[in-house]
Design an enzyme around this catalytic site. Structure first.
Site, short mmCIF file in Angstrom:
data_model
loop_
_atom_site.label_atom_id
_atom_site.label_comp_id
_atom_site.label_asym_id
_atom_site.label_seq_id
_atom_site.Cartn_x
_atom_site.Cartn_y
_atom_site.Cartn_z
N THR A 13 0.82 -1.20 0.09
CA THR A 13 0.07 -0.05 -0.14
C THR A 13 0.81 1.34 0.06
O THR A 13 2.29 1.40 0.34
CB THR A 13 -0.88 -0.14 1.22
OG1 THR A 13 -1.52 1.41 1.45
CG2 THR A 13 -0.17 -0.32 2.61
N ASP A 14 0.20 2.29 -0.47
CA ASP A 14 1.08 3.49 -0.36
C ASP A 14 1.02 4.48 1.14
O ASP A 14 1.86 5.14 1.33
CB ASP A 14 0.28 4.57 -1.38
CG ASP A 14 -1.14 4.89 -1.01
OD1 ASP A 14 -1.68 4.24 -0.07
OD2 ASP A 14 -1.60 5.81 -1.49
N GLU A 15 0.23 3.87 2.11
CA GLU A 15 0.24 4.20 3.24
C GLU A 15 1.71 3.85 3.86
O GLU A 15 1.75 4.40 4.99
CB GLU A 15 -1.15 3.42 4.15
CG GLU A 15 -2.27 3.59 3.29
CD GLU A 15 -3.49 3.33 4.26
OE1 GLU A 15 -3.40 3.24 5.34
OE2 GLU A 15 -4.66 3.02 3.69
N TYR A 58 -1.67 -0.67 10.87
CA TYR A 58 -2.00 -1.46 9.63
C TYR A 58 -0.68 -1.00 8.66
O TYR A 58 -0.02 -1.89 8.34
CB TYR A 58 -3.17 -0.82 8.87
CG TYR A 58 -3.35 -1.19 7.39
CD1 TYR A 58 -3.31 -2.51 6.96
CD2 TYR A 58 -3.41 -0.27 6.65
CE1 TYR A 58 -3.01 -2.85 5.51
CE2 TYR A 58 -2.96 -0.22 5.14
CZ TYR A 58 -3.17 -1.93 4.63
OH TYR A 58 -3.18 -2.11 3.48
N LYS A 80 2.43 -3.46 7.38
CA LYS A 80 2.57 -3.53 5.89
C LYS A 80 4.09 -3.19 5.66
O LYS A 80 4.71 -3.84 4.73
CB LYS A 80 1.53 -3.01 5.11
CG LYS A 80 0.14 -3.16 5.07
CD LYS A 80 -0.03 -4.67 4.68
CE LYS A 80 0.47 -4.76 2.93
NZ LYS A 80 -0.17 -6.06 2.46
P1 NAD Z 1 -9.47 -7.71 2.47
O1 NAD Z 1 -9.30 -7.31 3.68
O2 NAD Z 1 -10.50 -7.54 1.71
O3 NAD Z 1 -8.84 -9.34 2.09
C1 NAD Z 1 -7.89 -9.88 2.87
C2 NAD Z 1 -8.05 -11.53 2.67
O4 NAD Z 1 -7.01 -12.17 3.21
C3 NAD Z 1 -9.25 -12.10 3.14
O5 NAD Z 1 -9.59 -12.77 2.18
C4 NAD Z 1 -8.85 -12.84 4.26
O6 NAD Z 1 -9.49 -13.91 4.67
C5 NAD Z 1 -7.45 -13.06 3.87
N1 NAD Z 1 -6.24 -13.25 5.02
C6 NAD Z 1 -6.40 -12.42 6.34
N2 NAD Z 1 -5.54 -12.89 7.01
C7 NAD Z 1 -5.14 -14.12 6.61
C8 NAD Z 1 -4.29 -14.99 7.11
N3 NAD Z 1 -3.57 -14.98 8.48
N4 NAD Z 1 -3.90 -16.28 6.47
C9 NAD Z 1 -4.64 -16.29 5.34
N5 NAD Z 1 -5.46 -15.30 4.90
C10 NAD Z 1 -5.75 -14.34 5.68
O7 NAD Z 1 -8.25 -7.12 1.87
P2 NAD Z 1 -7.89 -6.14 0.19
O8 NAD Z 1 -8.53 -4.90 0.34
O9 NAD Z 1 -8.46 -7.16 -0.74
O10 NAD Z 1 -6.46 -6.23 0.31
C11 NAD Z 1 -5.47 -7.04 -0.28
C12 NAD Z 1 -3.99 -6.59 -0.26
O11 NAD Z 1 -3.79 -5.38 -0.87
C13 NAD Z 1 -3.68 -6.26 1.09
O12 NAD Z 1 -2.23 -6.93 1.40
C14 NAD Z 1 -3.76 -4.83 1.10
O13 NAD Z 1 -2.64 -4.29 2.16
C15 NAD Z 1 -3.24 -4.45 -0.18
N6 NAD Z 1 -4.07 -3.27 -0.47
C16 NAD Z 1 -5.26 -2.77 -0.58
C17 NAD Z 1 -5.94 -1.58 -0.88
C18 NAD Z 1 -7.01 -1.27 -0.61
O14 NAD Z 1 -7.48 0.05 -1.01
N7 NAD Z 1 -7.94 -2.25 -0.28
C19 NAD Z 1 -4.91 -0.55 -1.38
C20 NAD Z 1 -3.44 -1.08 -1.47
C21 NAD Z 1 -2.97 -2.30 -1.15
P1 TYD Z 2 -10.78 3.80 4.32
O1 TYD Z 2 -11.73 3.32 3.43
O2 TYD Z 2 -10.95 3.19 5.73
O3 TYD Z 2 -9.23 3.64 3.74
P2 TYD Z 2 -7.86 3.93 4.20
O4 TYD Z 2 -7.99 4.29 6.02
O5 TYD Z 2 -6.96 2.75 4.31
O6 TYD Z 2 -7.37 5.26 3.54
O7 TYD Z 2 -10.93 5.49 4.44
C1 TYD Z 2 -10.60 5.96 3.37
C2 TYD Z 2 -10.96 7.53 3.94
O8 TYD Z 2 -12.00 7.83 4.30
C3 TYD Z 2 -10.09 7.93 5.25
O9 TYD Z 2 -9.74 9.25 5.06
C4 TYD Z 2 -10.75 7.55 6.21
C5 TYD Z 2 -12.24 8.35 5.85
N1 TYD Z 2 -13.60 7.39 6.49
C6 TYD Z 2 -14.61 8.33 6.83
O10 TYD Z 2 -14.46 9.52 6.71
N2 TYD Z 2 -15.47 7.73 7.19
C7 TYD Z 2 -15.71 6.28 7.28
O11 TYD Z 2 -16.75 5.81 7.86
C8 TYD Z 2 -14.58 5.57 6.90
C9 TYD Z 2 -14.56 4.12 7.20
C10 TYD Z 2 -13.48 6.22 6.39
#
Ligand code: NAD
Ligand code: TYD
Length: 351
Positions: A129-131, A154, A158
């Site tokens: 993630t960019d975070e 988080y 990561k």
């Molecule tokens: P998500 O929370 O929707 O899904 C995570 C999956 O991992 C689930 O299916 C869960 O069951 C599985 N999991 C969790 N713990 C586990 C464990 N101990 N063993 C095996 N499986 C396990 O997450 P996502 O949003 O699909 O994110 C996927 C990846 O992309 C993550 O690594 C996240 O850091 C990265 N990412 C997400 C975003 C975003 O905006 N969602 C952006 C950039 C990077």
């Molecule tokens: P989120 O979807 O949780 O992603 P991330 O924290 O990884 O960026 O949140 C996106 C943005 O929205 C973040 O600045 C927090 C804000 N947010 C709200 O304002 N209300 C909400 O209920 C949630 C879940 C997030």
């Protein structure tokens, strides 16, 4: 190729499998997932019956289970999505984040090191993630060379995973690539994250919670564009390199919420003001990063990747998907979901 996808039942992992598994019948895709609250096997109903799909339930923090799955399937490529992924949950309970995102990543790397050594044709791809770069001020962009400065449990977990991946490449010569992507949105996203949460709450007439003043900025990318970028990196990316992925699509949270209300109004033929009246400013997230924005020149220039969706097309598709998939929405509203909504928003709404 035998491709081990960790976390394939989650949001991005299931989109990845849905995008690539049907088009590549010559590759076997093994989905290793612990099926936490964030997973949903319904996401994979379009691919689960295909002969090139295998499912293994397992927790990546369990070394012997990871080793067993490697011995059984002998993967050539690991695409590591599995993670605890929600910042607010990491603030309430960081332990699971350390266990999965750090120990789990470590276990996968250890097994790869033991089984692959320096064999040709193998790759460990870390989805990150960019975070990890921390927070930007009002200007500037995250580049691949930006220093890591994570601020939430988080992002710290990561970042630790990414550091281990880099260390295994540097020390043991493990072939790795890393991608650091901005905020994703699209079908199958669990409604604890901003965009699906706002869509679902609006449809239910519940408050639309905006943290603080809603001025925090995120760079949003449609999930299939993220998957295409990962596909490009694993096939054409330089081993040992990091690629940033972003949408060049910065939005303040409050503006996104208004935009969702507008599109939802059009799609449901409802006056959007009915939804907008539900907007509720609530207590901010502690340590809330102000702004994320990505410099994605490297992946564009070196690999020719670019997003297919604009925010206008991607957001409308996403809203349409949630409207058309009410049974999916019902399937995720489990006890855990309700408990989380109650726990996270009770104090924010009243405090
Ligand atoms: P998500 O929370 O929707 O899904 C995570 C999956 O991992 C689930 O299916 C869960 O069951 C599985 N999991 C969790 N713990 C586990 C464990 N101990 N063993 C095996 N499986 C396990 O997450 P996502 O949003 O699909 O994110 C996927 C990846 O992309 C993550 O690594 C996240 O850091 C990265 N990412 C997400 C975003 C975003 O905006 N969602 C952006 C950039 C990077
Ligand atoms: P989120 O979807 O949780 O992603 P991330 O924290 O990884 O960026 O949140 C996106 C943005 O929205 C973040 O600045 C927090 C804000 N947010 C709200 O304002 N209300 C909400 O209920 C949630 C879940 C997030």
């Amino acid at each position: 190729m035998r491709i081990l996808v960790t976390g394939g039942a989650g949001f991005i992992g299931s989109n990845f499998l849905n995008c690539y598994l049907p088009s590549y019948p010559e590759h076997t895709f093994i989905n290793l997932d612990a099926l936490t609250y964030a997973a949903n096997l319904i996401n994979l109903k379009g691919v689960a019956a295909r002969p090139n799909y295998r499912f293994e339930r397992g927790d990546i923090s369990d070394y012997s289970r990871v080793r067993e799955i490697f011995e059984q399937h002998d993967p050539d490529l690991v695409v590591h999505f599995a993670a605890e992924s929600h910042v607010d949950r990491s603030i309430v309970g960081p332990a699971d984040f350390v266990r999965t995102n750090i120990t789990g990543t470590f276990n996968l790397l250890e097994v790869c090191r033991g089984m692959w050594g320096r064999k040709e044709g193998k790759l460990f791809h870390q989805v990150s993630t960019d975070e990890v770069y921390g927070s930007l001020g009002p200007s500037g962009l995250f580049a691949e060379t930006s220093p890591y400065a994570p601020s939430s449990p988080y992002s710290a977990s990561k970042a630790a995973g990414d550091h281990l991946v880099r260390a295994y490449a540097h020390t043991y010569g493990l072939p790795v690539t890393i991608t650091n992507c901005s905020n994703n949105y699209g079908p199958f996203q669990f409604p604890e994250k901003l965009i699906p949460l706002i869509i679902i709450n609006a449809l239910e007439g519940r408050p639309l919670p905006v943290y603080g003043l809603g001025e925090n900025v995120r760079d949003w990318l449609f999930v299939e564009d993220h998957c295409a970028a990962i596909w490009a990196v694993i096939h054409r990316g330089k081993r040992g390199e990091t690629y940033n992925i972003g949408g060049a699509n910065e939005w303040r949270n409050i503006d996104i919420v208004h935009r969702i209300c507008d599109v939802l109004g059009e799609e449901t033929q409802t006056n959007p003001d009915i939804y907008k009246k539900l907007i509720t400013f609530v207590q901010d997230r502690p340590g809330h990063d102000l702004r994320y924005a990505i410099d994605d020149l490297k992946i564009k220039r070196e690999l020719g990747w670019q997003p297919n969706e604009t925010f206008a097309t991607g957001l409308r598709k996403t809203i349409r998907w949630y409207l058309d998939n009410q049974s999916w929405v019902e399937s995720v509203k489990t006890g855990d979901y309700r408990k989380w909504m109650e726990q996270n928003y009770r104090e924010r709404l009243t405090g």
